[in-house]
Design an enzyme around this catalytic site. Structure first.
Site, PDB file in Angstrom:
ATOM      1  N   TYR A  57       0.853  -1.200   0.000  1.00  0.00           N
ATOM      2  CA  TYR A  57       0.000   0.000   0.000  1.00  0.00           C
ATOM      3  C   TYR A  57       0.891   1.253   0.000  1.00  0.00           C
ATOM      4  O   TYR A  57       1.575   1.540   0.987  1.00  0.00           O
ATOM      5  CB  TYR A  57      -0.922   0.044   1.226  1.00  0.00           C
ATOM      6  CG  TYR A  57      -1.998  -1.035   1.268  1.00  0.00           C
ATOM      7  CD1 TYR A  57      -2.351  -1.777   0.141  1.00  0.00           C
ATOM      8  CD2 TYR A  57      -2.689  -1.286   2.452  1.00  0.00           C
ATOM      9  CE1 TYR A  57      -3.334  -2.751   0.201  1.00  0.00           C
ATOM     10  CE2 TYR A  57      -3.678  -2.261   2.521  1.00  0.00           C
ATOM     11  CZ  TYR A  57      -3.983  -2.983   1.390  1.00  0.00           C
ATOM     12  OH  TYR A  57      -4.967  -3.946   1.449  1.00  0.00           O
ATOM     13  N   SER A  88      -5.558 -13.957   2.660  1.00  0.00           N
ATOM     14  CA  SER A  88      -6.500 -13.007   2.068  1.00  0.00           C
ATOM     15  C   SER A  88      -6.734 -13.399   0.609  1.00  0.00           C
ATOM     16  O   SER A  88      -5.790 -13.798  -0.083  1.00  0.00           O
ATOM     17  CB  SER A  88      -5.872 -11.608   2.188  1.00  0.00           C
ATOM     18  OG  SER A  88      -6.433 -10.713   1.289  1.00  0.00           O
ATOM     19  N   ASN A  89      -7.989 -13.304   0.195  1.00  0.00           N
ATOM     20  CA  ASN A  89      -8.357 -13.601  -1.201  1.00  0.00           C
ATOM     21  C   ASN A  89      -8.059 -15.036  -1.612  1.00  0.00           C
ATOM     22  O   ASN A  89      -7.755 -15.300  -2.782  1.00  0.00           O
ATOM     23  CB  ASN A  89      -7.632 -12.626  -2.151  1.00  0.00           C
ATOM     24  CG  ASN A  89      -7.943 -11.184  -1.856  1.00  0.00           C
ATOM     25  OD1 ASN A  89      -9.101 -10.787  -1.842  1.00  0.00           O
ATOM     26  ND2 ASN A  89      -6.926 -10.381  -1.593  1.00  0.00           N
ATOM     27  N   LEU A 128     -18.040  -1.198   1.980  1.00  0.00           N
ATOM     28  CA  LEU A 128     -18.834  -0.085   1.439  1.00  0.00           C
ATOM     29  C   LEU A 128     -18.751  -0.030  -0.082  1.00  0.00           C
ATOM     30  O   LEU A 128     -19.132   0.980  -0.685  1.00  0.00           O
ATOM     31  CB  LEU A 128     -18.339   1.243   2.054  1.00  0.00           C
ATOM     32  CG  LEU A 128     -18.482   1.323   3.577  1.00  0.00           C
ATOM     33  CD1 LEU A 128     -17.828   2.588   4.117  1.00  0.00           C
ATOM     34  CD2 LEU A 128     -19.965   1.272   3.974  1.00  0.00           C
TER      35      LEU A 128
HETATM   36  N1  LIG Z   1      -7.097  -7.966   1.314  1.00  0.00           N
HETATM   37  C1  LIG Z   1      -7.210  -7.237   0.231  1.00  0.00           C
HETATM   38  O1  LIG Z   1      -6.888  -7.662  -0.892  1.00  0.00           O
HETATM   39  C2  LIG Z   1      -7.726  -5.825   0.360  1.00  0.00           C
HETATM   40  C3  LIG Z   1      -8.127  -5.139  -0.793  1.00  0.00           C
HETATM   41  C4  LIG Z   1      -8.609  -3.841  -0.640  1.00  0.00           C
HETATM   42  C5  LIG Z   1      -8.689  -3.263   0.612  1.00  0.00           C
HETATM   43  N2  LIG Z   1      -8.279  -3.967   1.718  1.00  0.00           N
HETATM   44  C6  LIG Z   1      -8.344  -3.360   3.065  1.00  0.00           C
HETATM   45  O2  LIG Z   1      -9.640  -2.905   3.292  1.00  0.00           O
HETATM   46  C7  LIG Z   1      -9.634  -1.505   3.606  1.00  0.00           C
HETATM   47  C8  LIG Z   1     -10.902  -0.879   3.105  1.00  0.00           C
HETATM   48  O3  LIG Z   1     -10.790  -0.528   1.741  1.00  0.00           O
HETATM   49  P1  LIG Z   1     -11.835  -0.895   0.687  1.00  0.00           P
HETATM   50  O4  LIG Z   1     -11.227  -0.840  -0.648  1.00  0.00           O
HETATM   51  O5  LIG Z   1     -12.332  -2.205   1.110  1.00  0.00           O
HETATM   52  O6  LIG Z   1     -12.917   0.266   0.792  1.00  0.00           O
HETATM   53  P2  LIG Z   1     -14.316   0.430   1.590  1.00  0.00           P
HETATM   54  O7  LIG Z   1     -14.099   0.238   3.042  1.00  0.00           O
HETATM   55  O8  LIG Z   1     -15.399  -0.304   0.911  1.00  0.00           O
HETATM   56  O9  LIG Z   1     -14.517   1.987   1.252  1.00  0.00           O
HETATM   57  C9  LIG Z   1     -13.591   2.904   1.737  1.00  0.00           C
HETATM   58  C10 LIG Z   1     -13.859   4.301   1.178  1.00  0.00           C
HETATM   59  O10 LIG Z   1     -15.215   4.657   1.393  1.00  0.00           O
HETATM   60  C11 LIG Z   1     -15.286   6.026   1.804  1.00  0.00           C
HETATM   61  N3  LIG Z   1     -15.846   6.014   3.175  1.00  0.00           N
HETATM   62  C12 LIG Z   1     -15.508   5.233   4.224  1.00  0.00           C
HETATM   63  N4  LIG Z   1     -16.268   5.517   5.303  1.00  0.00           N
HETATM   64  C13 LIG Z   1     -17.113   6.504   4.924  1.00  0.00           C
HETATM   65  C14 LIG Z   1     -18.122   7.242   5.580  1.00  0.00           C
HETATM   66  N5  LIG Z   1     -18.458   6.997   6.847  1.00  0.00           N
HETATM   67  N6  LIG Z   1     -18.782   8.189   4.879  1.00  0.00           N
HETATM   68  C15 LIG Z   1     -18.483   8.447   3.587  1.00  0.00           C
HETATM   69  N7  LIG Z   1     -17.518   7.794   2.910  1.00  0.00           N
HETATM   70  C16 LIG Z   1     -16.836   6.819   3.575  1.00  0.00           C
HETATM   71  C17 LIG Z   1     -13.875   6.588   1.756  1.00  0.00           C
HETATM   72  O11 LIG Z   1     -13.533   7.103   0.468  1.00  0.00           O
HETATM   73  P3  LIG Z   1     -14.079   8.479  -0.142  1.00  0.00           P
HETATM   74  O12 LIG Z   1     -14.289   9.427   1.012  1.00  0.00           O
HETATM   75  O13 LIG Z   1     -13.050   8.907  -1.108  1.00  0.00           O
HETATM   76  O14 LIG Z   1     -15.353   8.094  -0.839  1.00  0.00           O
HETATM   77  C18 LIG Z   1     -13.027   5.337   1.927  1.00  0.00           C
HETATM   78  O15 LIG Z   1     -11.754   5.491   1.353  1.00  0.00           O
HETATM   79  C19 LIG Z   1      -8.342  -0.972   3.000  1.00  0.00           C
HETATM   80  O16 LIG Z   1      -7.892   0.199   3.621  1.00  0.00           O
HETATM   81  C20 LIG Z   1      -7.423  -2.145   3.235  1.00  0.00           C
HETATM   82  O17 LIG Z   1      -6.920  -2.117   4.567  1.00  0.00           O
HETATM   83  C21 LIG Z   1      -7.829  -5.234   1.604  1.00  0.00           C
END
Ligand SMILES: NC(=O)c1ccc[n+]([C@@H]2O[C@H](COP(=O)([O-])OP(=O)(O)OC[C@H]3O[C@@H](n4cnc5c(N)ncnc54)[C@H](OP(=O)(O)O)[C@@H]3O)[C@@H](O)[C@H]2O)c1
Length: 365
Positions: free
Chosen positions: A94, A196-197, A247
């Site tokens: 990351y 993961s995955n 989300l």
């Molecule tokens: N294992 C894996 O392969 C993998 C892959 C991806 C992510 N992850 C992990 O999962 C975490 C979450 O990432 P994700 O990709 O899964 O995204 P997510 O949690 O579905 O969405 C995150 C995004 O939604 C928005 N958000 C979050 N809370 C909010 C709120 N209360 N109100 C409004 N907007 C809000 C923010 O972006 P905006 O404000 O720009 O809209 C935030 O960057 C990552 O940080 C990482 O640690 C793991």
């Protein structure tokens, strides 16, 4: 303001006070409320006890999430600690190491008291004159050692509480990766192993090889693929499930409407679910979330997270956040329940969505 967030004075008699000194007391009171409301869970057969809302640190890496104000994310980490979050998920890739460095910086001395989960397995090569890196899968024993040393150095800790294989690497046998990991465990450099995955077949193989404390999957109202096989397997084998994408990368907050334009440095500019047609297709789910949310005096975001938390196969939801307000709102998904009817009505409308509709380019740095 919703029930679970800090703007709520919980019907106390002195609600609405404006005196600055009293305001501090109000904030403190609200913080304590949040700490009391935090829920914790033990991961698999480990002795790691983590908050059911985890803090996703990919955004802290500052890459491919549009303009990220790092100072705001650092404040969000501080707020998360105050409200009882003790679980922080990151990965070496990351921001090409930046997320781990910034997390260590944001946590300060507390980095030794919380549960940091990092990942390896997506290696990278930087390209001259480009901010973008070439990423590739590498779970070889040599990479395990090399990646682990890098993460320990950036996180400024001697031992990683939960070390996860980020993505399966078809070129390396799972046995040799797990062998290398168990050796690092014996050396005291990692405490527990997670993945993961992983598809079901690989998960079965891995669990037969060594104790797997957690497995991380993409799962949300519009992408329920994990329900097919991996969730029931993990529940049966006591592997704690950690969810990302709860989300749908912000879509389920309801704030993105057809016509929203993402900059090129935001992965959402390349995801079909964020095209005008993609957003329009998912509108029925957003509408249902909004309807349910208004009846519970919650926000769509909290309802979307709550729907996941109520799945008995799931231990923890890792939400990615950019601001303190976002993590406060997300924690408001704890401490209340959806009725069975509302759960089913959301699941029903979600069932009409195209399959696998929120997959991300997660292997990108
Ligand atoms: N294992 C894996 O392969 C993998 C892959 C991806 C992510 N992850 C992990 O999962 C975490 C979450 O990432 P994700 O990709 O899964 O995204 P997510 O949690 O579905 O969405 C995150 C995004 O939604 C928005 N958000 C979050 N809370 C909010 C709120 N209360 N109100 C409004 N907007 C809000 C923010 O972006 P905006 O404000 O720009 O809209 C935030 O960057 C990552 O940080 C990482 O640690 C793991």
């Amino acid at each position: 303001m919703n029930r679970g967030s800090l703007g709520n004075s919980g019907g106390r008699a002195d609600a609405g006070i404006t005196d600055p000194e009293r305001m501090d007391v109000e904030t403190l009171f609200a913080s304590r409320q949040q700490i009391v409301n935090m829920e914790y869970t033990k991961l698999g057969r480990s002795d790691l006890v983590v908050s059911r809302i985890g803090f996703g640190c990919e955004q802290l890496g500052g890459f491919d999430w549009g303009e990220v104000d790092t100072d705001s994310v650092i404040l969000a980490v501080h707020r998360a600690l105050e409200i009882g979050i003790n679980f922080f998920d990151t990965a070496d890739v990351y921001g090409l190491g930046r997320s781990e460095e910034m997390l260590a910086h944001a946590l300060g001395p507390q980095r030794k008291d919380v549960v940091i989960a990092t990942k390896f397995g997506v290696n990278w090569r930087t390209k001259r004159n480009s901010r973008r890196a070439l990423t590739f899968l590498d779970c070889s024993p040599r990479r395990v050692t090399e990646a682990l040393e890098g993460s320990l150095r950036r996180l400024k800790i001697d031992c990683i509480p939960l070390y996860q294989i980020h993505w399966p690497d078809a070129k390396t046998s799972i046995g040799s990766t797990l062998n290398a990991l168990t050796r690092c465990q014996r050396e005291g450099k990692i405490r527990y192993i997670g993945c993961s995955n992983f598809p079901l077949g690989l998960l079965v193989e891995a669990v037969g090889y060594c104790s797997m404390s957690s497995a991380q999957f993409l799962y949300n109202l519009i992408d329920r693929t994990a329900e097919n096989d991996v969730l029931p397997f993990c529940k049966e084998r006591n592997v704690s499930v950690l969810i990302y994408g709860a989300l749908a990368h912000g879509l389920l907050t309801g704030k993105y409407v057809p016509g929203t334009k993402f900059p090129a440095n935001d992965r959402r500019s390349r995801l079909s679910i964020f095209t005008p047609g993609g957003l329009a297709d998912r509108y029925p789910v957003i509408k249902r979330l909004q309807d349910v949310a208004s009846r519970y005096e919650m926000t769509p975001t909290q309802v979307a997270i709550r729907w996941i938390l109520e799945n008995p196969a799931i231990s923890c939801v890792i939400t990615g956040v950019k601001t303190a307000e976002q993590i406060e709102e997300n924690v408001g998904a704890l401490g209340w329940q959806l009725s069975q009817r509302d759960r089913e009505s959301m699941t029903g409308v979600a069932g009409t969505m195209p399959e696998g509709s929120s997959s991300v380019e997660s292997k990108n740095a």
